[in-house]
Design an enzyme around this catalytic site. Structure first.
Site, PDB file in Angstrom:
ATOM      1  N   LYS A  22       5.933 -15.039 -15.254  1.00  0.00           N
ATOM      2  CA  LYS A  22       5.189 -14.469 -16.388  1.00  0.00           C
ATOM      3  C   LYS A  22       5.696 -15.042 -17.699  1.00  0.00           C
ATOM      4  CE  LYS A  22       4.489  -9.982 -14.209  1.00  0.00           C
ATOM      5  NZ  LYS A  22       4.804  -8.571 -14.269  1.00  0.00           N
ATOM      6  N   GLU A  66       8.777  -7.964  -1.750  1.00  0.00           N
ATOM      7  CA  GLU A  66       9.292  -7.578  -3.071  1.00  0.00           C
ATOM      8  C   GLU A  66      10.506  -6.671  -2.961  1.00  0.00           C
ATOM      9  OE1 GLU A  66       5.724  -7.872  -6.367  1.00  0.00           O
ATOM     10  OE2 GLU A  66       6.485  -5.908  -5.821  1.00  0.00           O
ATOM     11  N   HIS A  80      -4.393 -20.358  17.775  1.00  0.00           N
ATOM     12  CA  HIS A  80      -4.976 -21.701  17.753  1.00  0.00           C
ATOM     13  C   HIS A  80      -4.586 -22.458  16.490  1.00  0.00           C
ATOM     14  CE1 HIS A  80      -7.502 -20.839  21.294  1.00  0.00           C
ATOM     15  NE2 HIS A  80      -7.298 -19.602  20.858  1.00  0.00           N
TER      16      HIS A  80
END
Ligand code: PA5
Length: 453
Positions: free
Chosen positions: A425, A290, A311
């Site tokens: 949003k 951010e 792995h």
């Protein structure tokens, strides 16, 4: 004290490059010291570990003591910076299996999280689990308006009111939010809930050492005084070593990652060898992602937990596209250890390890992997800690915050805002029919329908 080791960058970063970035690094550090950087209205975290009022700390400790007698399960409702630091510290310092431990083993009530996503299955399961438990909750939102925690809080509030009645429910709700603004502040004041503040000059992802993290961590039995002391000692170390030629670990880290970025290494992988550091990596990803990812710039922060991810992601890191560098979190003292047993028949051919500590094998995996990845073209640095406790973790939080601020400034962005998180949003509100978003909603629905044809 924490060290940053850069020996394994020798093949990738020249001494001249380090010398050339020095004036920019000193300028960025000076901008922080003099509070003249972009986003300087959010620099409260810089002096916070020293400025933190004793009275507030005592109030947090006293409230935590009260909460510990009040509940078996303490639910922390928050998202992003309002929960990740707490989750990181709990996983790093608490028991490996908190849900299977009793409160004495854990050091306090079980801390669970909500409001960090919108999963109906998770919320329904959580409410079922809480049904026969003594419950209290801490709702944390700096803005007081974030949708995910607001919905979780509404569901949990209804649950508490049904279970305890309104006035007892309000005694079990602890609010951490802005001192003056937002819906949560209004709620806390109107209902008389005990409340704490997120300082207005500290952004969410820099807030772990405020009441945001300290209250739930104190409830869980974490040494919050140690966390703050570790952060204060780190602040002293980083702010007083102003020489970019010196051994200031934040200067080394910020300089190296920006030099690498400018050479095309734009993905940083934080590597740890302790499962308890999984959420620390999540917190780190939020902090750096951010803070730096904006204006079409920035290093993409990723994380792996080894040797598990050797792995899975190990193949890509060894031989995939060469845009990666690694930062290994190395903890010298594992905290607990086991000796590998000898077996007479040696059917699994592990007797060559018999009698040696498991931590030595883990360290062997670390060393072997660093060498293999460097040989494969992956620049590597290490952040070395003597051990993992409240002091060192507090220092590590501060180290990353300070390094992140320096790094963002070096890369020419404001490390303290997050304009990009608004885009989803607005779309979500529009699609869900929030009043005021009607036109945007119609347009988005048309786009979705077009896409489906
Ligand atoms: O760093 C930030 O500011 C954000 O990630 C916030 O922590 C996150 O969006 C939650 O915001 P709030 O605490 O206002 O609910």
């Amino acid at each position: 004290m924490l060290r940053v080791e850069t020996n394994n960058l020798a093949k990738f970063v020249t001494e001249d490059e380090v010398k050339n970035i020095k004036p920019q690094l000193e300028l960025a550090a000076q901008q922080l010291r003099t509070r003249t950087s972009p986003g300087n209205e959010f620099l409260g975290w810089l002096d916070w570990p020293c400025d933190f009022a004793t009275a507030e700390l005592e109030r947090i400790k006293a409230t935590a003591t009260e909460i510990r007698t009040q509940c078996e399960v303490f639910v922390v409702v928050g998202i992003g910076g309002s929960y990740l630091g707490t989750q990181a510290a709990l996983s790093a310092l608490g028991p490996t299996f908190p849900q299977l431990s009793n409160s004495a083993e854990r050091g306090g009530p079980l801390v669970l999280f909500a409001g960090h996503h919108l999963s109906s299955r998770y919320m329904a399961d959580l409410l079922d689990y809480l049904a026969d438990k003594e419950v209290a909750l801490n709702v944390i939102s700096k803005s007081g308006t974030t949708t995910e925690p607001a919905i979780a809080f509404r569901l949990l509030r209804e649950f508490l009111v049904k279970k305890y009645g309104r006035s007892e429910a309000m005694r079990r709700i602890y609010v951490t939010t802005d001192p003056e603004r937002g819906a949560l502040r209004g709620f806390a004041d109107a209902q008389g809930c005990t409340s704490f503040v997120v300082p207005p000059d500290i952004g969410g992802r820099y807030s772990v050492l405020t009441a945001v993290g300290l209250l739930p961590l104190a409830v869980a039995g974490v040494d919050i005084v140690g966390l703050l002391a570790g952060a204060a000692a780190m602040r002293e170390h980083l702010m007083n070593d102003k020489n970019a030629d010196g051994n200031n670990p934040a200067y080394k880290y910020a300089a190296a990652r920006n030099i690498l970025l400018r050479k095309g290494y734009d993905i940083e992988i934080l590597v740890s060898y302790e499962p308890g550091l999984f959420y620390l990596a999540e917190w780190w990803k939020q902090l750096f992602g951010e803070s730096e990812g904006k204006d079409q710039r920035g290093i993409f922060p990723a994380a792996v937990g080894n040797s598990t991810d050797l792995h899975s992601m190990g193949q890509y890191i060894q031989e995939g596209r060469r845009a990666l560098f690694e930062t290994v979190l190395e903890i010298a003292e594992p905290g607990r250890d086991l000796s590998i047993p000898r077996e007479d028949d040696d059917a699994d051919q592990l007797n060559y390890l018999a009698g040696r500590p498991l931590s030595e094998v883990n360290q062997g995996a670390l060393e072997a992997t660093v060498l293999a990845h460097v040989d494969g073209g992956v620049p590597n640095m290490r952040i070395c800690l003597p051990k993992l406790d409240a002091l060192t973790l507090g220092g590590l939080f501060y180290f990353f915050e300070y390094s992140c601020a320096l790094s963002g400034l070096l890369n020419g962005v404001n490390p303290f805002d997050q304009p990009g998180v608004e885009a989803y949003k607005v779309n979500m509100f529009a699609l869900l029919g929030k009043p005021g978003y009607e036109a945007a909603g119609a347009e988005l629905r048309d786009r979705l329908n077009d896409g489906r044809m």
